[in-house]
Design an enzyme around this catalytic site. Structure first.
Site, PDB file in Angstrom:
ATOM      1  N   ARG A   1       0.056  -8.836  13.614  1.00 49.23           N
ATOM      2  CA  ARG A   1      -0.550  -7.873  12.677  1.00 49.23           C
ATOM      3  C   ARG A   1      -1.374  -8.603  11.619  1.00 49.23           C
ATOM      4  NH1 ARG A   1       4.680  -5.045  10.875  1.00 49.23           N
ATOM      5  NH2 ARG A   1       3.404  -4.037   9.293  1.00 49.23           N
TER       6      ARG A   1
ATOM      7  N   LYS B   1       0.848  -1.215   0.000  1.00 50.28           N
ATOM      8  CA  LYS B   1       0.000   0.000   0.000  1.00 50.28           C
ATOM      9  C   LYS B   1       0.877   1.256   0.000  1.00 50.28           C
ATOM     10  CE  LYS B   1      -1.927  -1.162   3.948  1.00 50.28           C
ATOM     11  NZ  LYS B   1      -1.216  -2.409   4.252  1.00 50.28           N
TER      12      LYS B   1
ATOM     13  N   ARG C   1      -9.666   0.560   8.829  1.00 55.16           N
ATOM     14  CA  ARG C   1      -9.065  -0.723   9.177  1.00 55.16           C
ATOM     15  C   ARG C   1     -10.018  -1.593   9.982  1.00 55.16           C
ATOM     16  NH1 ARG C   1      -3.451   0.257   9.021  1.00 55.16           N
ATOM     17  NH2 ARG C   1      -2.236  -1.525   9.707  1.00 55.16           N
TER      18      ARG C   1
ATOM     19  N   ARG D   1      11.895  -5.160   5.014  1.00 54.14           N
ATOM     20  CA  ARG D   1      11.626  -3.742   4.727  1.00 54.14           C
ATOM     21  C   ARG D   1      12.597  -2.823   5.475  1.00 54.14           C
ATOM     22  NH1 ARG D   1       5.787  -1.461   5.495  1.00 54.14           N
ATOM     23  NH2 ARG D   1       5.975  -2.602   7.443  1.00 54.14           N
TER      24      ARG D   1
ATOM     25  N   ARG E   1      11.712  -0.890  10.877  1.00 49.08           N
ATOM     26  CA  ARG E   1      10.564  -0.540  11.723  1.00 49.08           C
ATOM     27  C   ARG E   1      10.465  -1.469  12.930  1.00 49.08           C
ATOM     28  NH1 ARG E   1       5.125   0.500   8.232  1.00 49.08           N
ATOM     29  NH2 ARG E   1       4.208  -0.794   9.844  1.00 49.08           N
TER      30      ARG E   1
END
Ligand code: AP5
Length: 213
Positions: free
Chosen positions: A171, A13, A88, A127, A160
């Protein structure tokens, strides 16, 4: 253009929204980025949000609605927006509809970035964000040139806090439980567009453009 980008953590996203915002001249509104800014600012709210995010849980609907209502009322969102990470929960989707009704600006479409769950773990553990350019990179998927571009500019590759296997697992569970019903919310109202989000970033971007054109 007024769109919502839906999809599991790591579905791309943020990556796609950053390209789209540069080309379409509408703001990329990421609730995750807004919350991370609050965390860095060290306010009382930021400290509370930090614990919730590090556990991979969700900040309350009421707080998120306040944040998004304030952001959408700013001048740069008057001609459109790309919402990333909101709504969400089903309640947030209902709240967003009401808010957009009040503002008199209906949503064009909700786009689901569709990708198999088994590739998400690698995308998320790999990431990194370039501290200099803010570009999203990946130690497994980005080219050597892209990584060097960040490092040569004096940037660091930031990992992160919530991109560790345990939090990612939670998550993904939270996504299944709370956000998949949002996909159904838009599907039932004929406002859902699907994009195959597996493949090279530029190919996925072309699919996204096709889907929203
Ligand atoms: P948020 O920041 O929104 O995280 P998320 O939804 O988990 O999504 P991600 O940012 O992890 O993934 P993405 O889909 O943007 O993927 P990306 O493009 O980075 O939220 C964080 C937390 O904030 C939540 O857990 C919650 O606590 C809180 N929060 C936020 N909004 C909230 C709300 N509305 N209500 C309540 N709480 C809220 O890509 C991932 C990696 O894959 C990158 O390395 C990228 O380079 C790579 N990649 C992307 N596309 C490709 C591709 N096509 N091929 C190969 N690699 C790719």
């Amino acid at each position: 253009m007024r769109i919502v980008l839906l999809g599991a953590p790591g579905s791309g996203k943020g990556t796609q929204a950053m390209i789209l915002t540069g080309q379409k001249n509408v703001p990329h509104i990421s609730t995750g980025d807004m919350l991370r800014e609050a965390v860095s600012s060290g306010t009382r709210f930021g400290r509370k949000a930090k614990d919730i995010m590090e556990a991979g849980e969700l900040v309350s609907d009421e707080i998120m609605l306040g944040i998004i209502a304030e952001r959408l009322s700013q001048a740069d969102a008057a001609d459109g927006f790309i919402l990333d990470g909101f709504p969400r929960t089903r309640q947030q989707a209902i709240d967003l509809d009401e808010l957009l009704d009040q503002l008199g600006v209906p949503l064009d479409t909700a786009v689901l970035m569709d990708v198999d769950f088994d590739i998400l773990m690698k995308r998320l553990t790999g990431r990194r964000t370039c501290s200099k350019t803010g570009k999203l990179l990946n130690i497994y998927f980005s080219s050597e040139e892209e990584i060097a571009e960040c490092l040569n500019a004096g940037g660091e590759l930031i990992h992160r806090e919530d991109d560790n296997e345990e939090t990612i697992g939670n998550r993904l569970n939270v996504y299944r439980e709370n956000t998949e019903p949002v996909v159904e919310f838009y599907r039932k109202r004929d406002r859902l567009t699907m994009v195959d989000a597996d493949g090279p970033i530029d190919v996925v971007y072309e699919r996204l453009l096709d889907a929203i054109s």
